[in-house]
Motif scaffolding. Structure first.
Motif, PDB file in Angstrom:
ATOM      1  N   ILE A 151       0.835  -1.204   0.000  1.00 59.09           N
ATOM      2  CA  ILE A 151       0.000   0.000   0.000  1.00 59.09           C
ATOM      3  C   ILE A 151       0.871   1.255   0.000  1.00 59.09           C
ATOM      4  O   ILE A 151       0.582   2.228  -0.700  1.00 59.09           O
ATOM      5  CB  ILE A 151      -0.941  -0.021   1.220  1.00 59.09           C
ATOM      6  CG1 ILE A 151      -1.977  -1.125   1.053  1.00 59.09           C
ATOM      7  CG2 ILE A 151      -1.641   1.331   1.385  1.00 59.09           C
ATOM      8  CD1 ILE A 151      -2.896  -1.275   2.239  1.00 59.09           C
TER       9      ILE A 151
ATOM     10  N   SER B 293       0.949   4.039  -2.925  1.00 58.05           N
ATOM     11  CA  SER B 293       0.623   5.443  -2.690  1.00 58.05           C
ATOM     12  C   SER B 293       1.602   6.396  -3.362  1.00 58.05           C
ATOM     13  O   SER B 293       1.276   7.578  -3.557  1.00 58.05           O
ATOM     14  CB  SER B 293       0.593   5.724  -1.185  1.00 58.05           C
ATOM     15  OG  SER B 293       1.893   5.620  -0.624  1.00 58.05           O
TER      16      SER B 293
ATOM     17  N   ASN C   8     -12.016   1.868  12.805  1.00 60.26           N
ATOM     18  CA  ASN C   8     -12.069   1.016  11.616  1.00 60.26           C
ATOM     19  C   ASN C   8     -13.486   0.724  11.136  1.00 60.26           C
ATOM     20  O   ASN C   8     -13.652  -0.020  10.165  1.00 60.26           O
ATOM     21  CB  ASN C   8     -11.360  -0.318  11.904  1.00 60.26           C
ATOM     22  CG  ASN C   8      -9.870  -0.141  12.113  1.00 60.26           C
ATOM     23  OD1 ASN C   8      -9.247   0.699  11.472  1.00 60.26           O
ATOM     24  ND2 ASN C   8      -9.291  -0.926  13.011  1.00 60.26           N
TER      25      ASN C   8
ATOM     26  N   PRO D 230     -13.272   5.860   6.908  1.00 60.90           N
ATOM     27  CA  PRO D 230     -13.549   4.641   6.131  1.00 60.90           C
ATOM     28  C   PRO D 230     -14.669   4.815   5.117  1.00 60.90           C
ATOM     29  O   PRO D 230     -14.591   4.287   4.006  1.00 60.90           O
ATOM     30  CB  PRO D 230     -13.921   3.623   7.214  1.00 60.90           C
ATOM     31  CG  PRO D 230     -13.229   4.093   8.433  1.00 60.90           C
ATOM     32  CD  PRO D 230     -13.282   5.591   8.352  1.00 60.90           C
TER      33      PRO D 230
ATOM     34  N   LEU E 296     -13.389   6.970   2.144  1.00 59.79           N
ATOM     35  CA  LEU E 296     -12.531   6.258   1.191  1.00 59.79           C
ATOM     36  C   LEU E 296     -13.358   5.515   0.157  1.00 59.79           C
ATOM     37  O   LEU E 296     -12.932   5.359  -0.990  1.00 59.79           O
ATOM     38  CB  LEU E 296     -11.633   5.265   1.945  1.00 59.79           C
ATOM     39  CG  LEU E 296     -10.575   5.860   2.866  1.00 59.79           C
ATOM     40  CD1 LEU E 296      -9.706   4.759   3.465  1.00 59.79           C
ATOM     41  CD2 LEU E 296      -9.706   6.860   2.131  1.00 59.79           C
TER      42      LEU E 296
ATOM     43  N   ILE F  65      -6.536   6.426  -2.785  1.00 63.61           N
ATOM     44  CA  ILE F  65      -7.045   5.584  -1.693  1.00 63.61           C
ATOM     45  C   ILE F  65      -5.891   5.002  -0.893  1.00 63.61           C
ATOM     46  O   ILE F  65      -5.932   4.941   0.346  1.00 63.61           O
ATOM     47  CB  ILE F  65      -7.947   4.470  -2.257  1.00 63.61           C
ATOM     48  CG1 ILE F  65      -9.242   5.072  -2.790  1.00 63.61           C
ATOM     49  CG2 ILE F  65      -8.243   3.426  -1.191  1.00 63.61           C
ATOM     50  CD1 ILE F  65     -10.170   4.053  -3.437  1.00 63.61           C
ATOM     51  N   ALA F  66      -4.833   4.566  -1.582  1.00 63.70           N
ATOM     52  CA  ALA F  66      -3.664   4.032  -0.875  1.00 63.70           C
ATOM     53  C   ALA F  66      -2.996   5.113  -0.041  1.00 63.70           C
ATOM     54  O   ALA F  66      -2.589   4.864   1.108  1.00 63.70           O
ATOM     55  CB  ALA F  66      -2.670   3.442  -1.880  1.00 63.70           C
TER      56      ALA F  66
ATOM     57  N   ALA G  73      -5.103   5.693   2.962  1.00 61.21           N
ATOM     58  CA  ALA G  73      -4.968   4.572   3.891  1.00 61.21           C
ATOM     59  C   ALA G  73      -3.678   4.674   4.704  1.00 61.21           C
ATOM     60  O   ALA G  73      -3.660   4.359   5.905  1.00 61.21           O
ATOM     61  CB  ALA G  73      -5.007   3.252   3.120  1.00 61.21           C
TER      62      ALA G  73
ATOM     63  N   VAL H   1      -4.237   7.408   7.331  1.00 61.28           N
ATOM     64  CA  VAL H   1      -5.157   6.951   8.368  1.00 61.28           C
ATOM     65  C   VAL H   1      -4.481   5.942   9.296  1.00 61.28           C
ATOM     66  O   VAL H   1      -4.821   5.855  10.480  1.00 61.28           O
ATOM     67  CB  VAL H   1      -6.413   6.347   7.702  1.00 61.28           C
ATOM     68  CG1 VAL H   1      -7.284   5.644   8.721  1.00 61.28           C
ATOM     69  CG2 VAL H   1      -7.209   7.429   7.006  1.00 61.28           C
ATOM     70  N   THR H   2      -3.520   5.197   8.781  1.00 59.50           N
ATOM     71  CA  THR H   2      -2.842   4.194   9.600  1.00 59.50           C
ATOM     72  C   THR H   2      -1.828   4.817  10.549  1.00 59.50           C
ATOM     73  O   THR H   2      -1.515   4.237  11.597  1.00 59.50           O
ATOM     74  CB  THR H   2      -2.135   3.176   8.685  1.00 59.50           C
ATOM     75  OG1 THR H   2      -3.077   2.653   7.748  1.00 59.50           O
ATOM     76  CG2 THR H   2      -1.551   2.022   9.482  1.00 59.50           C
TER      77      THR H   2
END
Length: 277
Positions: free
Chosen positions: A27, A31, A207, A225, A228, A244-245, A248, A251-252
């Protein structure tokens, strides 16, 4: 262990780490790829590009992503705080007090935790629209409590059982009221468990996708979520895999920072009560 056993365990651990981290690495690599570079089948991008991050932070997707990020932080923090506060009182009563129906409360909490969320979204959607909670922060905070409270009660009740009853009695003998004994003796001793419970509850709320996509319709309360799932490409023939990647990855980051900052408390909380004596 012999040298062969150490090597075997080391190789096994390395394989598990690679297996777990490979999707994350993919991911991150995705990105940094341009739209023309995504479908080339290579793991690393041909040319590293920050266009995807620029698009979600200051570009066309910023109006969708940034409000959703603020919503997720606010809603999840509030839901986690309320869940930990309520579960502390409930877990203390379950661990310390003897009253009818105590096992029924734990069984009910477990049943709520495993109940399929998708089965209650439709009636909740209709109810929220009727009473004015649809597309609002409270309209997500309340359902999130149904996700976080059961596991919080189960986790904290186990920690409260491990705290010696004599310490609370000693505080009361010294003149402390039951509330003072709970606040100044029990809660500090249960701090590792509270931190562990708070982080687990935050993860569950952070999540969630089903409630977020079903109970919101605008940027007023839509979490990340759900946002996205609404990303779109430059045209109807282009899939927004890169943005989106990138989203993500962003967000992580809070999740990783929480684990790194509180990893000692998490380990202490998870291992509390593992041995007796």
């Amino acid at each position: 262990m012999s040298t062969r056993e150490k090597v075997g365990w080391g190789i096994g651990g390395l394989l598990i780490v690679v297996y777990c981290l490979f999707p994350v690495a993919w991911i991150i690599s995705l990105s940094f790829k341009s739209s023309d570079d995504i479908s080339n089948g290579q793991f690393l991008p041909t040319v590293f590009s920050g266009a995807n991050y620029e698009q979600i932070l200051v570009g066309d997707a910023a109006g969708l992503f940034l409000p959703a990020l603020v919503n997720s932080f606010g809603i999840c923090i509030i839901a986690t705080f309320i869940s930990c506060l309520l579960s502390m009182f409930a877990a203390y009563a379950i661990a310390r007090l003897d009253f009818p129906g105590k096992k029924l409360i734990l069984s009910t909490a477990l049943a709520v935790a495993i109940f399929p969320v998708i089965s209650i979204v439709t009636p909740l959607f209709n109810l929220w629209r009727q009473i004015g909670l649809y597309n609002t922060w409270p309209g997500l905070i309340i359902p999130y409590l149904s996700l976080t409270l059961p596991i919080s009660i189960w986790t904290l009740s186990a920690f409260f059982r491990e705290i010696p009853w004599e310490m609370e009695q000693a505080a009361q003998v010294d003149g402390a009221t039951p509330w003072q004994a709970f606040r100044k003796v029990i809660v500090p001793l249960a701090a590792p468990g509270v931190f562990t419970t708070a982080i687990i509850a935050f993860f569950l709320a952070w999540n969630d996708f089903v409630y977020g996509i079903s109970l919101t319709s605008t940027e007023a309360a839509r979490p990340v979520p759900a946002a996205l799932g609404l990303f779109s490409g430059a045209s109807q023939f282009e899939s927004p895999n890169g943005p989106i990647a990138a989203a993500a990855v962003i967000v992580t980051i809070p999740v990783v920072l929480l684990v790194l900052l509180f990893q000692r408390r998490i380990v202490a909380g998870l291992t509390n009560g593992a041995v007796k004596g």
